[in-house]
Each structure stands twice: as structure tokens, then as C-alpha cells.
Design an enzyme around this catalytic site. Structure first.
Site, PDB file in Angstrom:
ATOM      1  N   GLU A 202       0.839  -1.302   0.069  1.00 17.17           N
ATOM      2  CA  GLU A 202      -0.064  -0.034   0.117  1.00 17.17           C
ATOM      3  C   GLU A 202       0.794   1.252   0.091  1.00 17.17           C
ATOM      4  O   GLU A 202       1.916   1.378   0.313  1.00 17.17           O
ATOM      5  CB  GLU A 202      -0.894  -0.013   1.310  1.00 17.17           C
ATOM      6  CG  GLU A 202      -0.402  -0.425   2.531  1.00 17.17           C
ATOM      7  CD  GLU A 202       0.821   0.373   3.111  1.00 17.17           C
ATOM      8  OE1 GLU A 202       0.651   1.744   2.925  1.00 17.17           O
ATOM      9  OE2 GLU A 202       1.947   0.053   3.474  1.00 17.17           O
TER      10      GLU A 202
ATOM     11  N   GLY B  64       6.608  -0.037   4.002  1.00 10.80           N
ATOM     12  CA  GLY B  64       5.363  -0.099   3.420  1.00 10.80           C
ATOM     13  C   GLY B  64       5.751  -0.416   1.863  1.00 10.80           C
ATOM     14  O   GLY B  64       6.758  -0.885   1.437  1.00 10.80           O
ATOM     15  N   GLU B  65       4.700  -0.013   0.983  1.00  7.88           N
ATOM     16  CA  GLU B  65       4.611  -0.173  -0.331  1.00  7.88           C
ATOM     17  C   GLU B  65       5.018  -1.557  -0.769  1.00  7.88           C
ATOM     18  O   GLU B  65       5.433  -1.845  -1.950  1.00  7.88           O
ATOM     19  CB  GLU B  65       5.760   0.886  -1.086  1.00  7.88           C
ATOM     20  CG  GLU B  65       6.981   0.528  -0.646  1.00  7.88           C
ATOM     21  CD  GLU B  65       7.951   1.526  -1.431  1.00  7.88           C
ATOM     22  OE1 GLU B  65       9.108   1.428  -1.805  1.00  7.88           O
ATOM     23  OE2 GLU B  65       7.864   3.060  -1.115  1.00  7.88           O
ATOM     24  N   GLY B  66       4.565  -2.372  -0.060  1.00  6.58           N
ATOM     25  CA  GLY B  66       4.881  -3.826  -0.624  1.00  6.58           C
ATOM     26  C   GLY B  66       6.552  -4.396  -0.460  1.00  6.58           C
ATOM     27  O   GLY B  66       6.794  -5.530  -0.586  1.00  6.58           O
TER      28      GLY B  66
END
Length: 339
Positions: free
Chosen positions: A166, A306-308
Site C-alpha cells: 500500500e 510499506g509499499e509492499g
């Protein structure tokens, strides 16, 4: 029922859904376990790698699972609660980071390339943030379902694993709110620095979340996704359900991604049986969340980007587990005594 599951039509339709979704293949898991015990190593000596291989076998329905297609999905959204000053950065950063993803300049791009994942970034109405949950519902049920269905539609039904991540300024506040609503406990235990909040900022986040929980008290777990969540959290839930319907295992990223699925967990923990958690985030609430959900992360690397990023990194470990599982010789094949 799985063929007619999407588009999702009602949030309360998630209740009881697990009984109609695919489950782990016990026979495939047993066969994979037997293979592990026949390989040229002491039983259990590869530790978690063995468990991961058996997990993949169970969810792919074969004793020799392989990852031909790994799909990484990063959902991005903006949040009305940022009007309360809960984040030190403006929401314009969300769109700027999405552009960076699309240009190949973020950590997730490098980690997907290094570990063999196909990355897609889905921006969810960034110009129209959700509503401030201290003043009303963040999303209507219709809007929440629309985001869930966009997440579900993004899943490649031919993937062997789906990695979820995300991006969204303010979404560490959303994560803490969803965790507090669906797991319980003191709000302060779920709140961390996010993208860099100081002690005063953390205290503000806590007060804002407490106000939101008070306003929306007494709601069901799935209702909390609409009233407290964001579009990216809803999309993550939709992607988790779509992957399950297709029999695809899922790798959740860190704290925000794990908190996003707490409405599913609180509705029925079995809805997350096909999900691994990639890593234990340095955000303080994640350890509590993992304990509550009974999830053991693949990695403990003190990451909190974050961001995968953690999911893409953990994919490399998962690939290594399957290379050992499928490529090692058995004692009989190697002519080694003791097998």
C-alpha cells in the site's frame, strides 16, 4: 459460490463466506511433508523453509509447487482524517510516490525485479480523499465495496502467489484505528511514528483515533472497514478474498497491510488461512497484531517502509524454499544411507 462472489454486493455478505471458499489441500500438504522428510538432510533442518514449502503445496494443491507468476499489487489512497493534522507530510506525496513507482524509482521496483515479481500500482481516486472519520464515515458502504471490487479485479487468477502492499499519506493512522476497532486494547498501543511523527504527533493520532472509535462504536468488523478505513485498505481486503477464491496464497506486507485485513480476521479468522505475513514491521503495533492474529512473519528485518517492500523481499525466501523442496535429491536418488 466463488464464481458469483464478485462483484461483492454487501459488506455483511462476508459473514459465513469462508465456508464456501477453497481450503488448504491436506493431501498435497502431507505429500510435500513426506518429500521433505525424504530429502538429503536431517528432518526439520531447513526450519521455516520446510514449513513454507508445505504451505505452498497445500494452497497450490500439489506436492511440488512452483512460482511461475508472482504478482505484486500496491494500492494507493488518500484519507480525509489527514485534515486533523495526523501526518507531517501533505497528501500530495501519495500521487508523487505513485509516479515514482510507475517510473521504477522506488524500493518496491528494485525488490520486485530482484525477486521476480510483476508489479502493478493501482491509484484509488487520489484526488478525492475519503471523509474525515472523526466527523462521519470515511466511506459509504457503496464506496467501500467499489474499492474492494477494484482490489479483487486486480488479482491475476493465473498467479501462483499475490504480494500485497500500500501507499497513502496518513494510512498509519488508519491502520491503528482498524487494529484498535477489530482487535481491541488501548489505542495508544497501536499508534506509532508512521512516516516520522514525533511524540506530540503520536499523541495527536491517538486522540483522533479515540474520537473516531467513539463516534463509530458498536459497528461490525466489516462496517469498520467503511467507517474507519481507506480505499487502499478496502482494496487489499478485496484482493485477499479474490486470491482465496482462486486458490492463490497471499503475502501481506507489514503493519498497515496486516491491519487492513483485520476486518476480515474479526469477521472470520479462517478468511486469512491462505495469507502469510512477510515481515515484522518496526511499527510498534505490528508485534501485537501478529500475536493476536497468530501469524509468524517470514522476516524480521526492522523494516517499516510499506509499499509492499517486505513482501517482495520475502518472496525471495519463498522461492528459495521451493528451490530446495523441488530440486534437492532424496536419500534414495542420491544413494545416501539413512533415508
Amino acid at each position: 459460490m466463488t464464481d458469483s462472489l464478485f462483484p461483492l454486493a454487501r459488506l455483511d455478505g462476508i459473514v459465513g463466506l469462508a465456508a464456501h471458499l477453497p481450503i488448504a489441500d491436506a493431501a498435497a500438504a502431507d505429500a510435500a511433508r513426506a518429500r521433505q522428510n525424504s530429502l538429503t538432510k536431517p528432518p526439520g533442518s531447513l526450519g521455516r523453509l520446510e514449513e513454507l514449502a508445505i504451505f505452498m503445496a497445500a494452497w497450490r494443491g500439489t506436492d511440488r509447487p512452483a512460482i511461475k507468476t508472482a504478482q505484486a499489487l500496491v494500492f494507493a489512497g488518500n484519507h480525509g482524517v489527514c485534515d486533523q493534522g495526523v501526518n507531517p507530510f501533505p497528501q500530495a506525496v501519495t500521487a508523487q510516490m505513485v509516479a515514482n513507482f510507475e517510473a521504477g524509482g522506488a524500493a518496491i521496483n528494485q525488490l520486485c525485479r530482484a525477486n521476480g515479481a510483476e508489479l502493478s500500482v493501482i491509484a484509488l481516486d487520489l484526488d478525492t480523499p475519503t471523509q474525515d472519520f472523526t466527523k462521519g464515515a470515511a466511506m459509504s458502504e457503496e464506496d467501500c465495496l467499489a474499492a474492494m471490487n477494484r482490489g479483487a479485479a486486480a488479482v491475476n487468477p493465473l498467479a501462483d502467489i499475490v504480494l500485497l502492499g500500500e501507499m497513502g499519506i496518513g494510512n498509519s493512522t488508519i491502520a491503528a484505528a482498524l487494529a484498535a476497532a477489530n482487535i481491541g486494547g488501548d489505542v495508544a498501543d497501536w499508534v506509532g511514528p508512521g512516516t516520522g511523527s514525533d511524540a506530540e504527533g503520536i499523541a495527536l493520532k491517538t486522540r483522533v483515533i479515540e474520537a473516531g472509535l467513539s463516534l463509530h462504536a458498536g459497528q461490525s468488523a466489516m462496517q469498520s472497514l467503511a467507517t474507519l478505513g481507506g480505499r487502499e485498505q478496502a482494496a487489499i481486503c478485496g484482493a485477499v478474498l479474490a486470491a482465496r477464491a482462486a486458490g492463490i496464497p497471499v503475502m501481506l506486507d507489514g503493519y498497515i497491510c496486516t491491519a487492513a485485513v483485520t476486518p476480515l480476521f474479526a469477521t472470520d479468522a479462517a478468511l486469512l488461512d491462505h495469507c502469510l505475513v512477510a515481515h515484522a514491521s518496526a511499527e510498534p503495533g505490528h508485534a501485537l497484531l501478529l500475536e493476536a492474529m497468530g501469524k509468524d512473519p517470514v522476516l524480521r528485518f526492522d523494516m517499516r517502509l510499506g509499499e509492499g517492500s517486505g513482501a517482495a523481499l520475502a518472496l525471495g525466501v519463498l522461492r528459495s524454499a521451493l528451490e530446495c523442496h523441488n530440486g534437492m535429491a532424496t536419500f534414495a536418488e542420491a544413494g545416501v544411507a539413512g533415508g
